[in-house]
Design an enzyme around this catalytic site. Structure first.
Site, PDB file in Angstrom:
ATOM      1  N   SER A 135      99.387-128.855 -17.754  1.00 28.39           N
ATOM      2  CA  SER A 135      98.546-129.944 -17.264  1.00 28.39           C
ATOM      3  C   SER A 135      98.754-130.226 -15.782  1.00 28.39           C
ATOM      4  O   SER A 135      97.816-130.637 -15.095  1.00 28.39           O
ATOM      5  CB  SER A 135      98.800-131.212 -18.082  1.00 28.39           C
ATOM      6  OG  SER A 135      98.386-131.033 -19.422  1.00 28.39           O
ATOM      7  N   HIS A 149     100.443-135.198 -15.360  1.00 29.26           N
ATOM      8  CA  HIS A 149      99.019-135.279 -15.041  1.00 29.26           C
ATOM      9  C   HIS A 149      98.818-135.968 -13.692  1.00 29.26           C
ATOM     10  O   HIS A 149      98.039-135.504 -12.848  1.00 29.26           O
ATOM     11  CB  HIS A 149      98.273-136.063 -16.127  1.00 29.26           C
ATOM     12  CG  HIS A 149      98.336-135.448 -17.490  1.00 29.26           C
ATOM     13  ND1 HIS A 149      99.504-135.381 -18.225  1.00 29.26           N
ATOM     14  CD2 HIS A 149      97.372-134.866 -18.259  1.00 29.26           C
ATOM     15  CE1 HIS A 149      99.250-134.801 -19.385  1.00 29.26           C
ATOM     16  NE2 HIS A 149      97.977-134.473 -19.434  1.00 29.26           N
TER      17      HIS A 149
END
Length: 285
Positions: free
Chosen positions: A169, A232
């Site tokens: 991610s 993220h």
């Protein structure tokens, strides 16, 4: 797509040959004709092509899929949907208790927690990475992607220091960030409806995916192990900064832009601080 700063490029000394207006060049010329105004198409297509092919993003995706298959097939698991203990004990997983093994700050990108996890990451990094790499080539896309991976693990080690980390991610969100800043900077060079659509699409996907990451973090779905979501955030910030450096057309005028140097300095300061934090301050020590 991976756009370039056309206004600055137009001002540069142009010794490149003109393209034949009636000739199709590149492997997605017709698609670009739908989204780019006529006055910018030839300049764009001088860089947007399939030669060399997008080797980096395809190669890294194959490697991540191969590692997932290894842990899902050759290691004992009750199910593929959410992998269990052998995943968390992997030498690739970022484990805050073993962060002296420095490779884990990068290698966690190869390990995924289940089918849904790897499927979403692979689909999005291919959809974003291939068109970006057709314009900016593998070394630039690779640098942004890996900058996001590193920023993701370091951000997790600071803001969520006691949780493990798996998945690509950080790299995927770096592509999100790079694609977004590229779309904003080059908004005037896109047809209005496409420019608005691509920005709204990126924002919608990021909000939905990040919301699910928060849910996974606090709902404790991963076999009793909490998985950090901070990668993220680290990845998207890396994409906005390092992506600005690489995904905006590089020329001497860009070097005179203060924002160019602010992005580089900001990322470098974060890396130095994160290394200092992990050595001397981290509660995971």
């Amino acid at each position: 797509m991976g756009d370039i700063d056309y206004e600055e490029a137009e001002q540069e000394d142009n010794n490149e040959p003109e393209l034949d207006q009636g000739k199709e060049t590149g492997c997605f010329r017709k698609f670009q004709n739908m989204i780019i105004p006529p006055e910018f198409r030839d300049r764009y297509m001088q860089r947007a092509n399939c030669c060399p092919p997008p080797i980096f993003i395809i190669g890294i995706s194959i490697a991540e899929l191969a590692v997932f298959i290894y842990y899902a097939v050759w290691k004992p698991h009750k199910q593929w949907v959410t992998l269990d203990q052998s995943l968390w004990k992997s030498p690739l997983t970022y484990d805050p208790a073993k962060r002296q093994e420095a490779w884990r700050f990068f290698s966690y990108m190869f390990v995924h927690a289940g089918v849904g996890h790897i499927f979403c990451n692979l689909v999005m990094q291919l959809l974003l990475g291939i068109p970006l790499e057709m314009v900016h080539k593998g070394h630039e896309v690779g640098f942004v992607y890996l900058a996001g991976v590193l920023a993701g693990s370091l951000a997790s080690s600071i803001f969520d220091p006691l949780t493990v980390l798996v998945g690509a991610s950080g790299g995927v969100y770096a592509l999100y960030g790079g694609y977004f800043i590229n779309a904003v900077v080059n908004f005037k060079q896109m047809k209005l409806i496409f420019g608005v659509a691509r920005i709204l699409a990126i924002v919608s996907i990021v909000v939905a995916d990040f919301s699910y990451a928060l849910y996974r973090r606090f709902a404790n779905l991963e076999g009793g192990v909490q998985v950090s979501f901070v990668a993220h955030l680290g990845g998207i910030v890396a994409g906005l900064t390092i992506g600005y450096v690489f995904f905006i057309n590089f020329n001497t005028k860009l070097c005179k832009n203060p924002l160019f140097w602010i992005c580089i300095l900001g990322y470098a300061v974060f890396i130095i601080f994160a290394v200092f934090f992990n050595i001397f301050i981290s509660p995971a020590s």
